[in-house]
Design an enzyme around this catalytic site. Sequence first.
Site, PDB file in Angstrom:
ATOM      1  N   ARG A 111      -8.504  -5.612   7.971  1.00 27.69           N
ATOM      2  CA  ARG A 111      -8.129  -4.509   7.100  1.00 27.69           C
ATOM      3  C   ARG A 111      -8.551  -3.180   7.728  1.00 27.69           C
ATOM      4  NH1 ARG A 111     -10.494  -8.640   4.148  1.00 27.69           N
ATOM      5  NH2 ARG A 111      -9.142  -9.665   2.591  1.00 27.69           N
ATOM      6  N   LYS A 156     -13.774  -7.180   2.167  1.00 29.36           N
ATOM      7  CA  LYS A 156     -13.262  -6.909   0.822  1.00 29.36           C
ATOM      8  C   LYS A 156     -13.929  -7.797  -0.219  1.00 29.36           C
ATOM      9  CE  LYS A 156      -8.992  -6.720  -1.873  1.00 29.36           C
ATOM     10  NZ  LYS A 156      -7.538  -6.916  -1.858  1.00 29.36           N
ATOM     11  N   HIS A 212      -1.833  -1.731   5.191  1.00 33.49           N
ATOM     12  CA  HIS A 212      -2.261  -3.079   4.829  1.00 33.49           C
ATOM     13  C   HIS A 212      -1.173  -4.112   5.089  1.00 33.49           C
ATOM     14  CE1 HIS A 212      -4.979  -5.912   2.885  1.00 33.49           C
ATOM     15  NE2 HIS A 212      -3.936  -6.408   2.225  1.00 33.49           N
ATOM     16  N   ARG A 242      -1.530  -6.506   7.957  1.00 31.08           N
ATOM     17  CA  ARG A 242      -2.216  -7.786   7.728  1.00 31.08           C
ATOM     18  C   ARG A 242      -1.216  -8.843   7.279  1.00 31.08           C
ATOM     19  NH1 ARG A 242      -7.328 -10.049   6.653  1.00 31.08           N
ATOM     20  NH2 ARG A 242      -7.497 -11.324   4.786  1.00 31.08           N
ATOM     21  N   TRP A 283     -10.002 -15.347   3.783  1.00 29.99           N
ATOM     22  CA  TRP A 283      -9.687 -15.496   2.372  1.00 29.99           C
ATOM     23  C   TRP A 283     -10.600 -16.542   1.745  1.00 29.99           C
ATOM     24  CZ3 TRP A 283      -5.190 -14.780   5.538  1.00 29.99           C
ATOM     25  CH2 TRP A 283      -4.450 -13.614   5.237  1.00 29.99           C
ATOM     26  N   TYR A 333       2.280 -17.434   2.330  1.00 32.42           N
ATOM     27  CA  TYR A 333       2.879 -17.379   3.662  1.00 32.42           C
ATOM     28  C   TYR A 333       3.464 -18.723   4.102  1.00 32.42           C
ATOM     29  CZ  TYR A 333       0.127 -13.097   3.787  1.00 32.42           C
ATOM     30  OH  TYR A 333      -0.413 -11.874   3.485  1.00 32.42           O
TER      31      TYR A 333
END
Length: 351
Positions: A195, A220, A280, A283, A306, A315
């Site tokens: 990020r 994050k 973003h 990403r 994640w 995805y």
Amino acid sequence: MARNEGVYRRPNSGNWWISTTLPNGKRVRQSSGTDIKEDAEAYLAKLKLDAYRETHFGIKPQRSWQEAVVRYLELKQRLRNIAGVRQICRSLDRYLGDMQLSQINGDVVWTIIQGETKKGNKPATVNRYLATVRGILKMARDEWQWIDTMPKIRLLSGEVERDRWLTHEEAERLIRCCAPHLAALVRYALATGCRAGEITGLEWSRVDLNRKTAWLNRTKNGTPRGVPLNEDAIEVLKEQIGKHLRYCFTYQGQPLRADVTNTAWHNALNKAGIEDFRFHDLRHTWASWHRQAGTSCDELKDLGGWKSRSMVDRYAKFATENLLSAASRIERRGGGGKNVIPLAHSWHSQQ
């Protein structure tokens, strides 16, 4: 001091102060928040009554939404998007500002949904409001024990998931249109999936080019993680050596801010002919490329840091190799149709 028991004045303070020992044994010495003595005495009486009811009858004292918001923001002040959380709490004040936590029920939640929808907000925006209310109430119930129950808050359906990514040709065109310092950020983002804040805050002390690894101390989701560096990422980092003693990415000798979507970014997009694209989304591009190249969802989850698999499943549509054999079962050219049972023909024959 005896003279300071109950309600009293303090030098250099316009408000009345409270000093007492509550029925539950807790010692209280604090401002009443008012310069009216009668109001201060009423507040003191309420503190004593709440403590008595809780001690002898197990009845929790009433807590306000505003009290919960203050404590919540104090605990969340290190969030990267804390400014956005504060803004949401300010917007929620028009619905919940005068309420006690025990008064917030399903009807109140529906009022928030209706109010924000009538303002023209999309489901994604309304869901951010609902998620904030749910998060504060859950913390008040499970961690602070201020309430025993809370309404069940479901997020709205119909939220459109953003699906914006670049082709390799578009990415190369964008890089060519970027200023050198910005092109380095874009190339590194496409190589690592990091990020913007993770890139601009990267320090040389957390990079080991020999081991091909960088370590992020603040992400994050709040957990540190390691980032494997491929040759593209290493090439970008080597180009930055000597520009700054501490930070990897700089502009004119100064560290970059986390917000890189400035005039230079928008000029590069316009020059490259790329619309509706955020930093973003680099990403998302990185993750999409990985899935197209055969990287599994589990591998991608670890690469991107994640916490849950559900964040990566979006995805999955980019990789269909595992379904090719299934798709070929009904090919006409390969004779796959022979595997299909003629149900309609069989039923008519029986008739």
